[in-house]
Write a protein that holds these residues in place. Structure first.
Motif, short mmCIF file in Angstrom:
data_model
loop_
_atom_site.label_atom_id
_atom_site.label_comp_id
_atom_site.label_asym_id
_atom_site.label_seq_id
_atom_site.Cartn_x
_atom_site.Cartn_y
_atom_site.Cartn_z
N PRO A 106 -16.58 -1.73 -49.97
CA PRO A 106 -17.37 -0.81 -50.79
C PRO A 106 -18.03 0.30 -49.98
N SER A 107 -18.15 0.10 -48.69
CA SER A 107 -18.76 1.10 -47.82
C SER A 107 -18.44 0.70 -46.39
N ASP A 108 -18.51 1.66 -45.47
CA ASP A 108 -18.22 1.33 -44.07
C ASP A 108 -19.10 0.20 -43.59
N GLY A 109 -18.47 -0.82 -43.04
CA GLY A 109 -19.19 -1.97 -42.50
C GLY A 109 -19.32 -3.13 -43.46
N TYR A 110 -19.22 -2.87 -44.76
CA TYR A 110 -19.35 -3.93 -45.76
C TYR A 110 -17.97 -4.38 -46.23
N LEU A 111 -17.83 -5.69 -46.44
CA LEU A 111 -16.62 -6.25 -47.03
C LEU A 111 -17.03 -7.24 -48.12
N LEU A 112 -16.39 -7.13 -49.27
CA LEU A 112 -16.61 -8.06 -50.37
C LEU A 112 -15.34 -8.88 -50.53
N VAL A 113 -15.46 -10.20 -50.36
CA VAL A 113 -14.31 -11.10 -50.42
C VAL A 113 -14.33 -11.85 -51.75
N LEU A 114 -13.23 -11.75 -52.48
CA LEU A 114 -13.05 -12.47 -53.74
C LEU A 114 -11.84 -13.38 -53.58
N ALA A 115 -12.05 -14.68 -53.57
CA ALA A 115 -10.98 -15.63 -53.24
C ALA A 115 -10.79 -16.64 -54.36
N GLY A 116 -9.53 -17.05 -54.55
CA GLY A 116 -9.21 -18.05 -55.55
C GLY A 116 -8.54 -17.49 -56.78
N LEU A 117 -8.11 -16.22 -56.71
CA LEU A 117 -7.44 -15.61 -57.85
C LEU A 117 -6.00 -16.12 -57.96
N ASN A 118 -5.46 -16.03 -59.17
CA ASN A 118 -4.05 -16.36 -59.37
C ASN A 118 -3.18 -15.12 -59.23
N ARG A 119 -3.67 -14.00 -59.74
CA ARG A 119 -2.93 -12.74 -59.66
C ARG A 119 -3.87 -11.67 -59.15
N VAL A 120 -3.36 -10.81 -58.25
CA VAL A 120 -4.16 -9.72 -57.71
C VAL A 120 -3.50 -8.39 -58.06
N TYR A 121 -4.33 -7.38 -58.32
CA TYR A 121 -3.85 -6.06 -58.71
C TYR A 121 -4.13 -5.05 -57.61
N ALA B 17 -25.40 0.26 -49.88
CA ALA B 17 -26.67 -0.40 -49.51
C ALA B 17 -27.73 -0.22 -50.59
N ASP B 18 -27.62 0.85 -51.37
CA ASP B 18 -28.60 1.10 -52.44
C ASP B 18 -28.32 0.28 -53.69
N ALA B 19 -27.18 -0.44 -53.70
CA ALA B 19 -26.77 -1.16 -54.91
C ALA B 19 -27.35 -2.57 -55.00
N LYS B 20 -28.05 -2.99 -53.99
CA LYS B 20 -28.55 -4.37 -53.98
C LYS B 20 -29.45 -4.63 -55.19
N GLY B 21 -29.11 -5.71 -55.92
CA GLY B 21 -29.86 -6.09 -57.09
C GLY B 21 -29.38 -5.44 -58.37
N THR B 22 -28.32 -4.62 -58.30
CA THR B 22 -27.86 -3.89 -59.49
C THR B 22 -26.41 -4.20 -59.86
N LEU B 23 -25.69 -4.95 -59.04
CA LEU B 23 -24.26 -5.13 -59.26
C LEU B 23 -23.97 -6.07 -60.44
N PRO B 24 -22.96 -5.74 -61.24
CA PRO B 24 -22.50 -6.72 -62.23
C PRO B 24 -21.65 -7.77 -61.55
N LEU B 25 -21.56 -8.94 -62.12
CA LEU B 25 -20.73 -10.00 -61.54
C LEU B 25 -19.26 -9.65 -61.69
N PRO B 26 -18.44 -10.03 -60.70
CA PRO B 26 -17.00 -9.77 -60.81
C PRO B 26 -16.34 -10.54 -61.96
N VAL B 27 -16.94 -11.67 -62.35
CA VAL B 27 -16.36 -12.51 -63.39
C VAL B 27 -17.49 -13.24 -64.10
N ASN B 28 -17.29 -13.55 -65.38
CA ASN B 28 -18.28 -14.34 -66.11
C ASN B 28 -18.13 -15.81 -65.74
#
Length: 377
Positions: free
Chosen positions: A298-313, A232-243
């Motif tokens: 990233p924390s209890d209650g939060y989910l970050l969804v990243l969709a449309g990838l070709n390969r996942v690790y 919750a403290d990270a709002k406004g500070t995250l880097p983008l997952p992809v350019n």
């Protein structure tokens, strides 16, 4: 003679338009970036954290290739612009060169004589004193433009090899990264996936919201407590997952009028996708019509969804550090000509892949955009 000289001065008096930003600077800086990435690739296998080193190397290549494309496009466009300018002023330039050659080949005493006598000679001298500086200035401008064309042409030739090596080596870096991830055995695990529960949830879910709500049941009773930074403290500070660049914002309708509670980012083929925050993998794999999906907690209650990838690790239950790679986008690696195509704009023409980003807290969907420090370019 006077009329000809004045006509040339007037026609050629428009100042040259120099490229902005400077194409040579952009291309040379990009070449340095790619050379540095190449060195990093050779050193990555010796790094204590090979995956982190290879991830940074892939990102360095991606950044360098984009910069190289920008620089070489500017160089090609500038050279094309100068050629069109030369073509448009061909007759005027020919006249200017003719006059300069005539003045060069005539001895000074003869230039001072005039058939009309001393008065004509004085008038002729006054005309030449007025016109000669302008002619000289135009000659210097023309020489500068010709030198710029030669520089741009040489720059494009020397950059082509650097570009080709960069496109080849970034593929090598991605392959090594995939291998390093498959060999990884030291990640902490918060829980172990129950494949039966996963299959049941997939079969019963008709929406992303329904699937996300049921994710808590994927963990077995032995889920371990692992301390993660407060998300919750990270709002406004995250880097983008992809350019990339934003195609659609939160709850913005697409061409068919469909709205989705997330960001749609246009990005380049085979771009690396990373987690912007330390997180547990809650799900990875195909989901509904979203393609390959990575769902991170990233924390209890939060989910970050990243969709449309070709390969996942990674594997469900593993805990990733911030900046860890979670997958690659799809598409085909471009060749030199495709990468440098002058058609279209410098951004959208090569960003053929799309990553969908959704952020959830409990049953609520949040606008992801305010959480990121750097906005999509």
């Amino acid at each position: 003679m006077r009329r000809l000289l004045l006509t040339i001065v007037l026609l050629l008096s428009a100042p040259a338009t120099w490229a902005e930003p400077d194409a040579a600077f952009l291309a040379k800086r990009a070449a340095l970036q790619l050379n540095a990435a190449s060195l990093a690739l050779r050193q990555a296998d010796k790094a204590s954290d090979r995956i982190a080193a290879l991830t940074r190397t892939v990102q360095a290549y991606e950044s360098g290739l984009v910069a190289m494309r920008k620089g070489m496009r500017h160089a090609a466009i500038r050279e094309q612009s100068l050629q069109l300018e030369f073509d448009a002023k061909r007759d005027d330039i020919a006249q200017l060169l003719g006059v300069l050659m005539s003045m060069e080949s005539t001895s000074p005493p003869l230039l001072m004589l005039h058939p009309a006598g001393p008065i004509g000679t004085a008038r002729s001298g006054m005309i030449l004193s007025e016109v000669t500086p302008a002619l000289q200035a135009q000659a210097e401008e023309l020489r500068g433009q010709l030198e710029e064309v030669a520089l741009l042409h040489s720059l494009q030739q020397s950059s082509a090899e650097v570009l080709a090596n960069g496109l080849k080596e970034v593929q090598t870096a991605r392959t090594r990264l995939s291998q390093a991830i498959s060999d990884r055995t030291d990640l902490p695990r918060k829980f172990t996936e129950d494949p039966v529960k996963t299959a049941i949830l997939l079969d019963s879910s008709e929406t992303l919201q329904g699937f996300a709500s049921g994710l808590s049941h994927l963990a077995d009773d032995g889920e371990r407590e692992i301390d993660l930074p407060v998300f919750a403290d990270a709002k406004g500070t995250l880097p983008l997952p992809v350019n990339g660049t934003i195609l659609r914002r939160f709850d913005e309708a697409d061409a068919a009028g469909i709205r989705r509670p997330g960001l749609l980012i246009a990005t380049r083929p085979l771009s690396i996708v990373t987690t912007p925050w330390a997180a547990t993998i809650r799900y990875r794999g195909p989901l509904l019509d979203y393609g390959n999906v990575m769902i991170l907690e990233p924390s209890d209650g939060y989910l970050l969804v990243l969709a449309g990838l070709n390969r996942v690790y990674g594997e469900i239950g593993e805990v990733l550090q911030a900046g860890a790679p979670v997958g690659l986008m799809g598409g085909n690696a471009p060749n030199n000509s495709d990468f440098l195509s002058l058609s279209g704009d410098s951004a959208g023409s090569t960003r053929t892949e799309t990553l969908y980003i959704e952020l959830r807290y409990g049953k609520e969907t949040l606008d992801p955009e305010p959480w990121f420090a750097s906005k999509p370019d």
